[in-house]
Design a protein around this motif. Structure first.
Motif, mmCIF file in Angstrom:
data_model
loop_
_atom_site.group_PDB
_atom_site.id
_atom_site.type_symbol
_atom_site.label_atom_id
_atom_site.label_comp_id
_atom_site.label_asym_id
_atom_site.label_seq_id
_atom_site.Cartn_x
_atom_site.Cartn_y
_atom_site.Cartn_z
ATOM 1 N N GLY A 11 0.813 -1.211 0.000
ATOM 2 C CA GLY A 11 0.000 0.000 0.000
ATOM 3 C C GLY A 11 0.847 1.262 0.000
ATOM 4 O O GLY A 11 2.029 1.242 0.359
ATOM 5 N N ASN A 13 0.227 5.761 0.541
ATOM 6 C CA ASN A 13 -0.601 6.967 0.643
ATOM 7 C C ASN A 13 0.316 8.142 0.930
ATOM 8 O O ASN A 13 1.067 8.136 1.909
ATOM 9 C CB ASN A 13 -1.644 6.824 1.749
ATOM 10 N N ILE A 18 -4.474 5.743 6.354
ATOM 11 C CA ILE A 18 -5.228 4.594 5.848
ATOM 12 C C ILE A 18 -6.614 5.121 5.515
ATOM 13 O O ILE A 18 -7.455 5.294 6.396
ATOM 14 C CB ILE A 18 -5.319 3.471 6.902
ATOM 15 N N LEU A 22 -8.828 2.182 0.959
ATOM 16 C CA LEU A 22 -7.899 1.112 1.310
ATOM 17 C C LEU A 22 -8.507 0.203 2.375
ATOM 18 O O LEU A 22 -8.420 -1.026 2.290
ATOM 19 C CB LEU A 22 -6.577 1.699 1.805
ATOM 20 N N TYR A 25 -11.015 -2.101 0.777
ATOM 21 C CA TYR A 25 -10.382 -3.170 -0.007
ATOM 22 C C TYR A 25 -9.834 -4.246 0.926
ATOM 23 O O TYR A 25 -10.059 -5.448 0.724
ATOM 24 C CB TYR A 25 -9.264 -2.567 -0.860
ATOM 25 N N MET A 39 2.900 -0.769 4.192
ATOM 26 C CA MET A 39 2.697 0.558 3.597
ATOM 27 C C MET A 39 4.049 1.175 3.264
ATOM 28 O O MET A 39 4.951 1.209 4.096
ATOM 29 C CB MET A 39 1.954 1.472 4.570
ATOM 30 N N ASN A 73 -2.002 -4.986 -4.617
ATOM 31 C CA ASN A 73 -1.663 -3.651 -4.119
ATOM 32 C C ASN A 73 -2.848 -2.716 -4.283
ATOM 33 O O ASN A 73 -3.878 -3.075 -4.859
ATOM 34 C CB ASN A 73 -0.393 -3.099 -4.802
ATOM 35 N N ASP A 74 -2.694 -1.503 -3.769
ATOM 36 C CA ASP A 74 -3.818 -0.561 -3.755
ATOM 37 C C ASP A 74 -3.741 0.459 -4.884
ATOM 38 O O ASP A 74 -4.172 1.597 -4.738
ATOM 39 C CB ASP A 74 -3.908 0.159 -2.398
ATOM 40 N N TYR A 77 -9.167 0.996 -7.239
ATOM 41 C CA TYR A 77 -10.338 1.178 -6.390
ATOM 42 C C TYR A 77 -11.239 -0.044 -6.544
ATOM 43 O O TYR A 77 -11.333 -0.644 -7.597
ATOM 44 C CB TYR A 77 -11.105 2.436 -6.782
ATOM 45 N N LYS A 191 -6.668 3.447 -10.201
ATOM 46 C CA LYS A 191 -6.792 4.784 -9.623
ATOM 47 C C LYS A 191 -6.338 5.878 -10.581
ATOM 48 O O LYS A 191 -6.899 6.976 -10.607
ATOM 49 C CB LYS A 191 -5.974 4.872 -8.333
ATOM 50 N N SER A 223 -11.662 9.006 -1.202
ATOM 51 C CA SER A 223 -10.254 8.667 -1.369
ATOM 52 C C SER A 223 -9.642 9.434 -2.535
ATOM 53 O O SER A 223 -8.531 9.961 -2.429
ATOM 54 C CB SER A 223 -10.104 7.164 -1.614
#
Length: 261
Positions: A11, A13, A18, A22, A25, A39, A73-74, A77, A191, A223
Protein backbone atom coordinates in the motif's frame (compact mmCIF):
# COMPACT_ATOMS: atom_id res chain seq x y z
CA UNK A 1 -12.76 -20.80 5.30
CA UNK A 2 -11.76 -24.19 3.85
CA UNK A 3 -9.24 -22.81 1.38
CA UNK A 4 -6.30 -21.07 3.02
CA UNK A 5 -5.04 -17.95 1.29
CA UNK A 6 -2.39 -15.38 2.15
CA UNK A 7 -2.51 -11.90 0.63
CA UNK A 8 0.75 -9.92 0.44
CA UNK A 9 -0.61 -6.40 0.15
CA UNK A 10 1.52 -3.39 -0.81
CA UNK A 11 0.00 0.00 0.00
CA UNK A 12 0.92 3.65 -0.40
CA UNK A 13 -0.60 6.97 0.64
CA UNK A 14 1.17 10.28 0.17
CA UNK A 15 -0.52 11.68 3.28
CA UNK A 16 0.45 8.73 5.46
CA UNK A 17 -3.12 7.72 6.20
CA UNK A 18 -5.23 4.59 5.85
CA UNK A 19 -8.12 6.05 3.90
CA UNK A 20 -11.59 4.59 3.54
CA UNK A 21 -10.93 3.07 0.10
CA UNK A 22 -7.90 1.11 1.31
CA UNK A 23 -9.75 0.03 4.44
CA UNK A 24 -12.67 -1.17 2.31
CA UNK A 25 -10.38 -3.17 -0.01
CA UNK A 26 -8.54 -4.79 2.92
CA UNK A 27 -11.79 -5.56 4.70
CA UNK A 28 -13.16 -7.17 1.53
CA UNK A 29 -10.07 -9.35 1.10
CA UNK A 30 -10.00 -10.37 4.77
CA UNK A 31 -13.13 -12.46 4.21
CA UNK A 32 -11.11 -14.74 1.95
CA UNK A 33 -7.75 -15.14 3.69
CA UNK A 34 -5.00 -13.68 5.87
CA UNK A 35 -3.35 -10.39 4.97
CA UNK A 36 0.17 -9.10 5.46
CA UNK A 37 0.15 -5.44 4.54
CA UNK A 38 3.18 -3.17 4.15
CA UNK A 39 2.70 0.56 3.60
CA UNK A 40 5.38 2.42 1.65
CA UNK A 41 4.42 5.53 3.63
CA UNK A 42 5.09 7.12 7.01
CA UNK A 43 1.91 5.90 8.71
CA UNK A 44 1.57 6.59 12.44
CA UNK A 45 0.42 3.80 14.71
CA UNK A 46 -2.93 5.53 15.10
CA UNK A 47 -3.56 4.95 11.38
CA UNK A 48 -2.17 1.42 11.21
CA UNK A 49 -4.45 0.41 14.10
CA UNK A 50 -7.36 0.76 11.68
CA UNK A 51 -6.09 -2.39 9.97
CA UNK A 52 -5.48 -4.52 13.06
CA UNK A 53 -8.87 -6.16 12.79
CA UNK A 54 -8.18 -7.38 9.26
CA UNK A 55 -4.41 -7.94 8.94
CA UNK A 56 -1.62 -10.08 10.36
CA UNK A 57 1.48 -8.28 11.59
CA UNK A 58 3.40 -11.00 13.41
CA UNK A 59 5.28 -13.71 11.54
CA UNK A 60 5.12 -15.78 14.73
CA UNK A 61 1.40 -16.41 14.32
CA UNK A 62 0.78 -19.99 13.19
CA UNK A 63 -1.81 -20.37 10.43
CA UNK A 64 -0.76 -23.60 8.76
CA UNK A 65 0.20 -24.11 5.15
CA UNK A 66 -1.47 -21.90 2.57
CA UNK A 67 -3.16 -23.24 -0.53
CA UNK A 68 -2.75 -19.93 -2.34
CA UNK A 69 -0.76 -16.74 -1.94
CA UNK A 70 -1.91 -13.54 -3.58
CA UNK A 71 0.19 -10.47 -4.32
CA UNK A 72 -2.03 -7.40 -4.49
CA UNK A 73 -1.66 -3.65 -4.12
CA UNK A 74 -3.82 -0.56 -3.75
CA UNK A 75 -3.29 0.91 -7.22
CA UNK A 76 -6.96 0.17 -7.81
CA UNK A 77 -10.34 1.18 -6.39
CA UNK A 78 -12.81 -1.53 -5.48
CA UNK A 79 -13.83 -4.25 -5.34
CA UNK A 80 -17.05 -3.21 -7.03
CA UNK A 81 -18.41 -6.76 -7.05
CA UNK A 82 -18.39 -9.58 -4.49
CA UNK A 83 -15.00 -11.29 -4.85
CA UNK A 84 -16.16 -14.79 -3.91
CA UNK A 85 -16.93 -15.98 -7.48
CA UNK A 86 -13.66 -14.51 -8.74
CA UNK A 87 -11.58 -16.53 -6.28
CA UNK A 88 -13.65 -19.61 -7.04
CA UNK A 89 -13.09 -19.20 -10.78
CA UNK A 90 -9.37 -18.42 -10.65
CA UNK A 91 -8.56 -21.19 -8.20
CA UNK A 92 -10.30 -23.74 -10.41
CA UNK A 93 -7.95 -22.93 -13.28
CA UNK A 94 -5.55 -25.84 -13.69
CA UNK A 95 -2.57 -23.47 -13.57
CA UNK A 96 0.21 -22.57 -11.15
CA UNK A 97 0.01 -18.77 -11.47
CA UNK A 98 -3.03 -16.69 -12.28
CA UNK A 99 -4.31 -13.16 -12.06
CA UNK A 100 -7.10 -10.70 -12.65
CA UNK A 101 -5.81 -9.13 -15.88
CA UNK A 102 -3.27 -10.13 -18.50
CA UNK A 103 -1.83 -7.69 -20.99
CA UNK A 104 -0.54 -8.76 -24.39
CA UNK A 105 2.79 -6.94 -24.77
CA UNK A 106 4.53 -7.04 -28.13
CA UNK A 107 2.72 -10.28 -28.91
CA UNK A 108 3.66 -11.72 -25.50
CA UNK A 109 1.10 -11.60 -22.70
CA UNK A 110 1.94 -11.18 -19.03
CA UNK A 111 0.07 -11.07 -15.72
CA UNK A 112 -0.44 -7.54 -14.43
CA UNK A 113 1.26 -7.30 -11.07
CA UNK A 114 -1.48 -5.59 -9.04
CA UNK A 115 -3.40 -8.87 -8.53
CA UNK A 116 -1.52 -12.17 -8.85
CA UNK A 117 -2.42 -15.56 -7.38
CA UNK A 118 0.12 -18.35 -6.83
CA UNK A 119 0.00 -22.02 -5.95
CA UNK A 120 2.66 -23.63 -3.70
CA UNK A 121 4.44 -24.94 -6.82
CA UNK A 122 5.46 -21.30 -7.37
CA UNK A 123 5.63 -19.58 -3.98
CA UNK A 124 7.47 -22.47 -2.30
CA UNK A 125 10.11 -22.71 -5.04
CA UNK A 126 13.71 -21.51 -4.74
CA UNK A 127 13.50 -19.63 -8.03
CA UNK A 128 10.50 -17.61 -6.86
CA UNK A 129 12.27 -16.79 -3.60
CA UNK A 130 15.31 -15.65 -5.58
CA UNK A 131 13.13 -13.53 -7.87
CA UNK A 132 11.44 -11.76 -4.97
CA UNK A 133 14.59 -11.16 -2.94
CA UNK A 134 16.48 -9.65 -5.88
CA UNK A 135 13.85 -7.01 -6.71
CA UNK A 136 15.40 -3.53 -6.68
CA UNK A 137 14.17 -0.02 -7.35
CA UNK A 138 13.94 0.86 -11.04
CA UNK A 139 14.02 4.28 -12.68
CA UNK A 140 10.88 4.04 -14.79
CA UNK A 141 7.52 2.26 -14.88
CA UNK A 142 8.46 0.83 -18.27
CA UNK A 143 11.53 -0.82 -16.79
CA UNK A 144 9.49 -2.20 -13.90
CA UNK A 145 7.01 -3.71 -16.35
CA UNK A 146 9.73 -5.21 -18.53
CA UNK A 147 11.94 -6.57 -15.75
CA UNK A 148 9.36 -7.65 -13.17
CA UNK A 149 5.88 -8.02 -14.70
CA UNK A 150 7.08 -9.54 -17.97
CA UNK A 151 10.02 -11.09 -16.16
CA UNK A 152 7.84 -12.91 -13.64
CA UNK A 153 5.55 -14.36 -16.29
CA UNK A 154 8.53 -15.45 -18.40
CA UNK A 155 10.05 -17.05 -15.31
CA UNK A 156 6.88 -19.06 -14.68
CA UNK A 157 6.87 -20.20 -18.30
CA UNK A 158 10.58 -21.07 -18.19
CA UNK A 159 9.75 -23.64 -15.52
CA UNK A 160 7.05 -25.14 -17.75
CA UNK A 161 4.26 -23.94 -15.49
CA UNK A 162 0.99 -22.71 -17.04
CA UNK A 163 -0.69 -19.44 -16.09
CA UNK A 164 -4.01 -17.76 -16.86
CA UNK A 165 -5.98 -14.57 -16.15
CA UNK A 166 -9.69 -13.80 -16.01
CA UNK A 167 -9.43 -10.80 -18.34
CA UNK A 168 -7.15 -10.02 -21.27
CA UNK A 169 -6.87 -6.29 -21.93
CA UNK A 170 -4.87 -4.93 -24.85
CA UNK A 171 -2.61 -1.88 -24.79
CA UNK A 172 -3.69 0.53 -22.03
CA UNK A 173 -7.27 -0.67 -21.90
CA UNK A 174 -7.11 -1.36 -18.16
CA UNK A 175 -6.74 2.41 -17.72
CA UNK A 176 -8.81 3.66 -20.65
CA UNK A 177 -11.76 1.23 -21.02
CA UNK A 178 -13.13 1.76 -17.53
CA UNK A 179 -16.80 1.56 -18.37
CA UNK A 180 -16.41 -1.47 -20.65
CA UNK A 181 -14.43 -3.42 -18.05
CA UNK A 182 -16.98 -2.62 -15.36
CA UNK A 183 -19.81 -3.80 -17.61
CA UNK A 184 -18.14 -7.15 -18.27
CA UNK A 185 -17.58 -7.66 -14.55
CA UNK A 186 -14.00 -6.59 -13.82
CA UNK A 187 -14.25 -5.74 -10.09
CA UNK A 188 -11.56 -3.04 -9.93
CA UNK A 189 -10.69 0.30 -11.52
CA UNK A 190 -7.17 1.66 -11.75
CA UNK A 191 -6.79 4.78 -9.62
CA UNK A 192 -4.72 6.60 -12.22
CA UNK A 193 -7.83 6.81 -14.44
CA UNK A 194 -8.65 9.99 -12.53
CA UNK A 195 -5.59 11.78 -13.94
CA UNK A 196 -5.10 10.26 -17.38
CA UNK A 197 -5.61 12.12 -20.66
CA UNK A 198 -6.44 15.49 -19.07
CA UNK A 199 -9.62 14.10 -17.53
CA UNK A 200 -10.92 12.52 -20.73
CA UNK A 201 -12.24 9.50 -18.85
CA UNK A 202 -14.44 11.46 -16.48
CA UNK A 203 -17.70 10.26 -18.03
CA UNK A 204 -16.57 6.63 -17.84
CA UNK A 205 -15.64 7.04 -14.19
CA UNK A 206 -18.96 8.75 -13.54
CA UNK A 207 -20.78 5.80 -15.14
CA UNK A 208 -19.11 3.39 -12.73
CA UNK A 209 -19.76 5.66 -9.75
CA UNK A 210 -23.44 5.84 -10.68
CA UNK A 211 -23.76 2.05 -10.82
CA UNK A 212 -22.12 1.07 -7.55
CA UNK A 213 -23.65 1.38 -4.11
CA UNK A 214 -23.89 4.89 -2.61
CA UNK A 215 -21.60 3.82 0.24
CA UNK A 216 -18.92 2.51 -2.10
CA UNK A 217 -19.24 5.58 -4.32
CA UNK A 218 -18.69 7.79 -1.27
CA UNK A 219 -15.69 5.75 -0.15
CA UNK A 220 -14.08 5.85 -3.61
CA UNK A 221 -14.63 9.55 -4.24
CA UNK A 222 -13.52 10.48 -0.73
CA UNK A 223 -10.25 8.67 -1.37
CA UNK A 224 -9.83 10.20 -4.84
CA UNK A 225 -10.44 13.71 -3.49
CA UNK A 226 -7.88 13.10 -0.77
CA UNK A 227 -5.32 11.90 -3.30
CA UNK A 228 -5.97 14.17 -6.28
CA UNK A 229 -7.84 17.11 -4.78
CA UNK A 230 -11.55 17.87 -4.58
CA UNK A 231 -11.44 20.45 -7.34
CA UNK A 232 -9.96 18.04 -9.89
CA UNK A 233 -12.35 15.20 -9.02
CA UNK A 234 -15.46 17.39 -9.01
CA UNK A 235 -14.54 18.93 -12.39
CA UNK A 236 -13.75 15.49 -13.79
CA UNK A 237 -17.17 14.01 -13.07
CA UNK A 238 -19.12 16.19 -15.47
CA UNK A 239 -22.02 15.01 -17.60
CA UNK A 240 -21.38 17.67 -20.24
CA UNK A 241 -20.43 15.87 -23.51
CA UNK A 242 -18.83 19.02 -24.94
CA UNK A 243 -16.40 19.24 -22.05
CA UNK A 244 -15.54 15.56 -22.48
CA UNK A 245 -15.00 16.08 -26.22
CA UNK A 246 -12.75 19.06 -25.53
CA UNK A 247 -10.63 16.97 -23.17
CA UNK A 248 -10.15 14.29 -25.83
CA UNK A 249 -9.20 16.90 -28.45
CA UNK A 250 -6.80 18.56 -26.01
CA UNK A 251 -5.11 15.24 -25.34
CA UNK A 252 -4.91 14.43 -29.06
CA UNK A 253 -3.15 17.78 -29.69
CA UNK A 254 -0.78 17.07 -26.81
CA UNK A 255 0.12 13.66 -28.24
CA UNK A 256 0.64 15.05 -31.72
CA UNK A 257 2.55 18.24 -31.02
CA UNK A 258 4.41 17.27 -27.85
CA UNK A 259 5.13 13.60 -28.37
CA UNK A 260 4.89 13.50 -32.15
CA UNK A 261 2.45 10.60 -32.16
Amino acid sequence: MKTKRLFLFAGYNANGIIDSALLYYVQSLSKFGDIVLVMDSDCPDSELKKLNKYCLYSSGDRHGEYDFIYMVNDSVYGPFYDLAPYFETMEKYNVDAFGMVSKPHQHKAHIQSWFIGLRPSVFMSDWYDNFMTTITKQRSKGTITRVYELGFTKLVESHNLPWRCMYSVYNRGVYNRIMHLYKIGMPFMKKVAFTRHFGAFGRQILYVMNHISPQLRQITLESARGQYGSQLVDKLLTKNPLITLFRHIRYAFYKFFTQGI
